[in-house]
Design an enzyme around this catalytic site. Sequence first.
Site, mmCIF file in Angstrom:
data_model
loop_
_atom_site.group_PDB
_atom_site.id
_atom_site.type_symbol
_atom_site.label_atom_id
_atom_site.label_comp_id
_atom_site.label_asym_id
_atom_site.label_seq_id
_atom_site.Cartn_x
_atom_site.Cartn_y
_atom_site.Cartn_z
ATOM 1 N N HIS A 101 0.851 -0.985 -0.068
ATOM 2 C CA HIS A 101 0.078 -0.192 -0.274
ATOM 3 C C HIS A 101 0.809 0.899 -0.307
ATOM 4 O O HIS A 101 1.719 1.279 0.599
ATOM 5 C CB HIS A 101 -0.703 0.264 1.017
ATOM 6 C CG HIS A 101 -1.672 -1.281 1.124
ATOM 7 N ND1 HIS A 101 -1.510 -1.756 2.392
ATOM 8 C CD2 HIS A 101 -2.956 -1.428 1.755
ATOM 9 C CE1 HIS A 101 -2.210 -2.776 2.182
ATOM 10 N NE2 HIS A 101 -3.243 -2.288 1.565
ATOM 11 N N ASP A 104 1.965 1.643 3.614
ATOM 12 C CA ASP A 104 3.018 1.392 4.185
ATOM 13 C C ASP A 104 4.784 1.538 3.510
ATOM 14 O O ASP A 104 5.791 1.579 4.779
ATOM 15 C CB ASP A 104 2.976 0.075 3.400
ATOM 16 C CG ASP A 104 1.918 -0.716 3.155
ATOM 17 O OD1 ASP A 104 0.960 -0.318 4.676
ATOM 18 O OD2 ASP A 104 1.295 -2.090 2.571
HETATM 19 C C1 XLS Z 1 -7.495 -6.642 4.923
HETATM 20 C C2 XLS Z 1 -7.062 -6.360 2.735
HETATM 21 C C3 XLS Z 1 -6.005 -5.665 2.938
HETATM 22 C C4 XLS Z 1 -6.260 -6.069 1.024
HETATM 23 C C5 XLS Z 1 -5.082 -5.045 0.729
HETATM 24 O O1 XLS Z 1 -8.516 -6.910 4.771
HETATM 25 O O2 XLS Z 1 -7.048 -7.730 2.750
HETATM 26 O O3 XLS Z 1 -4.882 -6.333 3.343
HETATM 27 O O4 XLS Z 1 -5.199 -7.047 0.521
HETATM 28 O O5 XLS Z 1 -5.461 -3.351 1.024
#
Ligand code: XLS
Length: 437
Positions: A101, A104
């Site tokens: 993300h 991140d």
């Molecule tokens: C959260 C989601 C997230 C997505 C990406 O539950 O899995 O991590 O994969 O934003």
Amino acid sequence: MNKYFPKVPKIKYEGADSKNPFAFKHYNPRKKVLGKTMADHCRFAVCYWHTFKGLGGDPFGPGTMIRNYNQSDDPMAVAEMTMEAAFEFFTKLGVNFWCFHDRDIAPEADTLAETNRRLDKIVKLAKSLQQDTGIQLLWGTSNLFSHRRFMAGAATNPSPAVYAYAASQVKKAMEITKELGGKGYTFWGGREGYDTLLNTDLGREMDHLGRFLHMAVEYKKSIRFKGQFYIEPKPKEPTKHQYDCDAGNCHAFLQKYDLVDDFKLNIESNHGTLAGHTFQHELQYCVDNGILGSIDANRGDLMLGWDTDQFPTDIYETTLAMYILLQSGGFTTGGLNFDAKIRRQSIDPEDLFHAHIGAMDAFARGLLNAAKMFRSGKFEKAITKRYAGWETTLGKKIEKGKIGFAELEAYTHKNGEPKIQSGRQELMENMLNEYIA
Ligand code: XLS
Ligand code: CA
Ligand code: CA
């Protein structure tokens, strides 16, 4: 690269008899299975958020894990060290892909402009590390759920100003994903849903989400970003109801808003089970409708009703998932991304390796089992036999739309009570057990 995980060697394949915890027992990246290497079948990816930013915090207490790459008061220094640690990790583990993300990899600043400058700086570092190591970006995404401005959603927020902020963030995240050669871009509707319908205009919010995704498609074309767009279903958490709640629901949404040609689905195992389905069901639905794009590989816990995001270790699940994947012809842009986190008590950096090694071995075993099932043709044959009636004149006429209710009634009067057949579920389950190794 041996700075951040000094106790861990390069992970190698040593075979099923190996007792070395830092070795693969089943994942042999170069081994050919049905004409393709294991690495190409699996296309493993490590996720940045849980693996490098997750420190074991939960609603009852803060993180428990201490890492040598976040020991600085300067958030950009932490971002840089974390990126270097991440590439050391990918290289030692031997995965070819990663996912992130925007928030991140670089911390948010006071203004969007400064935040974007920070991102550019880290992206430059990530790009050079990608070049040095050959590791590629499976997909990028934008975090539209952590900051307080997104408490009521991003593309479904009641405020157009928040909507605009979200669009600006996705625009930048797509640009950096393109810069890093991302094979895809994921939309997960973190807070796109509601906590109560009493304060929510559901129809309007869904229309706004449809428009938002159209704008993303238009922008993607304008910058010539060739990556595949994914939408990732999840039924709830953090919201009570999320609009993209399961594969069938996402498919309906994409069709209603004329987006089905521009999106595929990123199926997460734990989200499927939260929606009351099996992982297998969500994958099969996607394959049968031509919308399977990528997979977030993890698992839930039968005893817990939330998204525990545990590392996948269940060989039944991995076998069935790989069997469906083989039937679909395999990944094109997608891969198996470990959207999974180690447990709060697994505090050592080495635990990150144990988790990924076990998960990769679990999928390698799943792949080998699935390939045997696939080669045997037994399951396919059993299904063909069960549906054999549809090859008769009656079946063909129905499927081709050549007859209606009146003719079907005439057929029934003439032929009387139909002959029925056993579903043979237990036999099929026994047959499956023969392949689980
Ligand atoms: C959260 C989601 C997230 C997505 C990406 O539950 O899995 O991590 O994969 O934003
Ligand atoms: Ca996910
Ligand atoms: Ca999840």
